[in-house]
Design an enzyme around this catalytic site. Structure first.
Site, PDB file in Angstrom:
ATOM      1  N   LYS A 124     -42.072   2.242 -82.577  1.00  0.00           N
ATOM      2  CA  LYS A 124     -42.543   1.279 -83.591  1.00  0.00           C
ATOM      3  C   LYS A 124     -42.158  -0.137 -83.201  1.00  0.00           C
ATOM      4  O   LYS A 124     -41.181  -0.371 -82.471  1.00  0.00           O
ATOM      5  CB  LYS A 124     -42.003   1.608 -84.986  1.00  0.00           C
ATOM      6  CG  LYS A 124     -40.482   1.546 -85.161  1.00  0.00           C
ATOM      7  CD  LYS A 124     -39.940   0.166 -85.516  1.00  0.00           C
ATOM      8  CE  LYS A 124     -38.411   0.169 -85.567  1.00  0.00           C
ATOM      9  NZ  LYS A 124     -37.811  -1.145 -85.367  1.00  0.00           N
ATOM     10  N   PRO A 179     -37.777   3.213 -75.072  1.00  0.00           N
ATOM     11  CA  PRO A 179     -36.492   2.723 -74.567  1.00  0.00           C
ATOM     12  C   PRO A 179     -35.328   3.088 -75.479  1.00  0.00           C
ATOM     13  O   PRO A 179     -35.455   3.048 -76.712  1.00  0.00           O
ATOM     14  CB  PRO A 179     -36.683   1.206 -74.496  1.00  0.00           C
ATOM     15  CG  PRO A 179     -37.920   0.895 -75.261  1.00  0.00           C
ATOM     16  CD  PRO A 179     -38.753   2.128 -75.258  1.00  0.00           C
ATOM     17  N   VAL A 180     -34.208   3.457 -74.858  1.00  0.00           N
ATOM     18  CA  VAL A 180     -33.008   3.842 -75.607  1.00  0.00           C
ATOM     19  C   VAL A 180     -32.305   2.566 -76.086  1.00  0.00           C
ATOM     20  O   VAL A 180     -32.169   1.611 -75.317  1.00  0.00           O
ATOM     21  CB  VAL A 180     -32.069   4.662 -74.685  1.00  0.00           C
ATOM     22  CG1 VAL A 180     -30.772   4.990 -75.399  1.00  0.00           C
ATOM     23  CG2 VAL A 180     -32.778   5.927 -74.226  1.00  0.00           C
ATOM     24  N   ALA A 181     -31.869   2.562 -77.356  1.00  0.00           N
ATOM     25  CA  ALA A 181     -31.213   1.384 -77.957  1.00  0.00           C
ATOM     26  C   ALA A 181     -32.067   0.137 -77.744  1.00  0.00           C
ATOM     27  O   ALA A 181     -31.556  -0.937 -77.424  1.00  0.00           O
ATOM     28  CB  ALA A 181     -29.799   1.182 -77.388  1.00  0.00           C
ATOM     29  N   GLY A 182     -33.372   0.290 -77.926  1.00  0.00           N
ATOM     30  CA  GLY A 182     -34.302  -0.800 -77.597  1.00  0.00           C
ATOM     31  C   GLY A 182     -34.911  -1.485 -78.801  1.00  0.00           C
ATOM     32  O   GLY A 182     -35.690  -2.418 -78.648  1.00  0.00           O
ATOM     33  N   GLY A 183     -34.608  -1.024 -80.019  1.00  0.00           N
ATOM     34  CA  GLY A 183     -35.223  -1.638 -81.197  1.00  0.00           C
ATOM     35  C   GLY A 183     -36.629  -1.135 -81.456  1.00  0.00           C
ATOM     36  O   GLY A 183     -37.405  -1.748 -82.188  1.00  0.00           O
ATOM     37  N   MET A 184     -36.988   0.016 -80.845  1.00  0.00           N
ATOM     38  CA  MET A 184     -38.321   0.593 -81.069  1.00  0.00           C
ATOM     39  C   MET A 184     -38.228   1.965 -81.733  1.00  0.00           C
ATOM     40  O   MET A 184     -39.181   2.746 -81.728  1.00  0.00           O
ATOM     41  CB  MET A 184     -39.093   0.698 -79.756  1.00  0.00           C
ATOM     42  CG  MET A 184     -39.356  -0.663 -79.116  1.00  0.00           C
ATOM     43  SD  MET A 184     -40.464  -0.543 -77.698  1.00  0.00           S
ATOM     44  CE  MET A 184     -42.073  -0.484 -78.503  1.00  0.00           C
ATOM     45  N   GLY A 216     -36.586   4.729 -81.056  1.00  0.00           N
ATOM     46  CA  GLY A 216     -36.683   5.932 -80.225  1.00  0.00           C
ATOM     47  C   GLY A 216     -35.842   7.077 -80.777  1.00  0.00           C
ATOM     48  O   GLY A 216     -36.325   8.209 -80.899  1.00  0.00           O
ATOM     49  N   SER A 232     -34.714   7.427 -83.833  1.00  0.00           N
ATOM     50  CA  SER A 232     -35.267   7.821 -85.135  1.00  0.00           C
ATOM     51  C   SER A 232     -36.518   8.669 -84.940  1.00  0.00           C
ATOM     52  O   SER A 232     -36.742   9.650 -85.655  1.00  0.00           O
ATOM     53  CB  SER A 232     -35.634   6.584 -85.956  1.00  0.00           C
ATOM     54  OG  SER A 232     -34.496   5.795 -86.177  1.00  0.00           O
ATOM     55  N   ASP A 244     -35.266   4.377 -90.233  1.00  0.00           N
ATOM     56  CA  ASP A 244     -36.573   4.301 -89.575  1.00  0.00           C
ATOM     57  C   ASP A 244     -37.232   5.669 -89.414  1.00  0.00           C
ATOM     58  O   ASP A 244     -38.351   5.756 -88.905  1.00  0.00           O
ATOM     59  CB  ASP A 244     -36.428   3.685 -88.174  1.00  0.00           C
ATOM     60  CG  ASP A 244     -36.070   2.208 -88.224  1.00  0.00           C
ATOM     61  OD1 ASP A 244     -36.316   1.573 -89.265  1.00  0.00           O
ATOM     62  OD2 ASP A 244     -35.543   1.704 -87.221  1.00  0.00           O
TER      63      ASP A 244
HETATM   64  O1  C5P Z   1     -30.159   3.927 -90.953  1.00  0.00           O
HETATM   65  P1  C5P Z   1     -29.747   3.829 -89.524  1.00  0.00           P
HETATM   66  O2  C5P Z   1     -28.752   4.887 -89.131  1.00  0.00           O
HETATM   67  O3  C5P Z   1     -30.880   3.708 -88.576  1.00  0.00           O
HETATM   68  O4  C5P Z   1     -28.954   2.444 -89.421  1.00  0.00           O
HETATM   69  C1  C5P Z   1     -28.069   2.158 -88.357  1.00  0.00           C
HETATM   70  C2  C5P Z   1     -27.148   1.022 -88.798  1.00  0.00           C
HETATM   71  O5  C5P Z   1     -27.904  -0.181 -88.949  1.00  0.00           O
HETATM   72  C3  C5P Z   1     -26.471   1.229 -90.142  1.00  0.00           C
HETATM   73  O6  C5P Z   1     -25.273   1.939 -89.996  1.00  0.00           O
HETATM   74  C4  C5P Z   1     -26.235  -0.192 -90.614  1.00  0.00           C
HETATM   75  O7  C5P Z   1     -25.095  -0.736 -89.971  1.00  0.00           O
HETATM   76  C5  C5P Z   1     -27.439  -0.936 -90.068  1.00  0.00           C
HETATM   77  N1  C5P Z   1     -28.514  -1.058 -91.066  1.00  0.00           N
HETATM   78  C6  C5P Z   1     -28.380  -1.961 -92.104  1.00  0.00           C
HETATM   79  N2  C5P Z   1     -29.375  -2.099 -93.030  1.00  0.00           N
HETATM   80  C7  C5P Z   1     -30.513  -1.368 -92.930  1.00  0.00           C
HETATM   81  C8  C5P Z   1     -30.694  -0.451 -91.872  1.00  0.00           C
HETATM   82  C9  C5P Z   1     -29.660  -0.319 -90.948  1.00  0.00           C
HETATM   83  O8  C5P Z   1     -27.356  -2.654 -92.194  1.00  0.00           O
HETATM   84  N3  C5P Z   1     -31.468  -1.514 -93.839  1.00  0.00           N
END
Ligand code: C5P
Length: 318
Positions: free
Chosen positions: A18, A117-122, A124, A126, A159
């Protein structure tokens, strides 16, 4: 013979990456999460998750592909957690209708082939969680409807619900409450993968440190309007991400990547979600081919991918 029978029963699911076309972040809540107003957009870069029969009560995981060595192949992985959550839920509570089985009877061998990508903000990780939910629900023949899976997905991560549905959708709450968005046509993107990963909690922490006065927590109207009319130039001008500056603080080299994308002819550019992947919008498919060639010749990032969106979320494949 047995091998063939087991292979035939395997369930294969493909799940897209995404982008966040807009991401507005509110102040951190007491639960540690930030309220969001975002526009998710699923794009044609896919991980594949296969769920195969295994000894009852066992879960195992193998990961291959892009960045696999950085992905935990144990209970820290969202795909593993998804299988465990399903087994616990359907083993311990009677479903609304249909049969019930003991968690101990449910076993799975999961394999993930990564392209996102891993830890890429896309999203993956999730996505793999969403794909594993769907694959295990089918493998175990559970009586779980889409609402059941959505509820479990939200427990796994913010996500994960979007990865189940895909398309283009507004996300509220932690990002887990979804409203579909009318989107016309197809948008062509070039994504630049970074040498480095960014941990989502670190980016949110940096957002908190910057402590800016935030505007109203709603998705920008111009983004929604551009999607409805299929106007790529208007969409490019409207892209907006509150986590971009925090991500740039943590990884300043991304400024160079964004500037290179603009110079190479992108009609819009932004850091994807919490980064560090950068996404560049092109006017059409052939412009995307040119853009990716120019970015390749500039040598930015670790790898470059051409993708299109919107695409559907996690789906069974034969
Ligand atoms: O929900 P998820 O495990 O993907 O979120 C990872 C981390 O990102 C959370 O532990 C939190 O620190 C941060 N987060 C947040 N607010 C959100 C989504 C994620 O602070 N709405």
């Amino acid at each position: 013979m047995v091998e063939t029978a087991l292979r035939a029963q395997s369930v294969r699911v493909r799940v897209p990456a995404k982008l966040n076309l807009a991401l507005r972040v509110g102040p951190r809540g007491d639960d540690g999460y930030h309220p969001l107003a975002t526009v998710f957009h699923a794009v044609s870069l896919y991980d594949e998750v296969v769920a195969s029969p295994a000894e009852p009560g066992t879960i195992s995981l193998h990961v291959s592909g892009e960045g696999a060595s950085d992905v935990p192949a144990d209970s820290r992985n969202l795909a593993w957690q998804a299988a465990q959550l399903l087994a616990d839920t359907y083993g311990s509570r009677a479903p609304r209708h249909g049969r019930r089985r003991a968690a101990a009877q449910l076993g799975v061998r999961l394999t993930i082939r990564k392209a996102i990508p891993v830890a890429g903000g896309m999203a993956g990780g999730s996505g793999d969680g969403a794909a594993a939910l769907l694959a295990c629900a089918v493998l175990w023949d559970l009586d779980a409807d889409p609402d059941d899976l959505h509820e479990l997905a939200a427990q796994l991560g913010s996500d994960v619900p979007f990865a189940l549905v895909g398309g283009t959708a507004i996300g509220c709450g932690r990002g887990d409450r979804l409203i579909p968005v009318l989107s016309r046509g197809c948008f062509h993107w070039v994504v630049v993968l970074s040498e480095h990963g960014l941990a989502t909690p670190d980016v949110y922490r940096r957002f908190d440190e910057r402590a800016q006065a935030s505007g109203p927590l709603e998705v920008p109207r111009p983004v929604v309007d551009a999607l409805a009319t299929g106007d790529a130039r208007a969409l490019g001008a409207a892209l907006d991400n509150d986590l971009q500056e925090p991500a740039l603080d943590l990884l300043p080299e991304l400024r160079h990547t964004l500037a290179a994308g603009h110079a190479a002819g992108a009609i819009g550019a932004l850091v994807s979600g919490s980064g560090p992947t950068c996404a560049f919008l092109a006017a059409d498919e052939s412009s995307a081919v040119d853009l990716s060639a120019r970015l390749s010749s500039l040598g930015v990032g670790k790898a470059i991918r051409r993708v299109a969106g919107p695409v559907p979320g996690a789906r069974l494949i034969s």
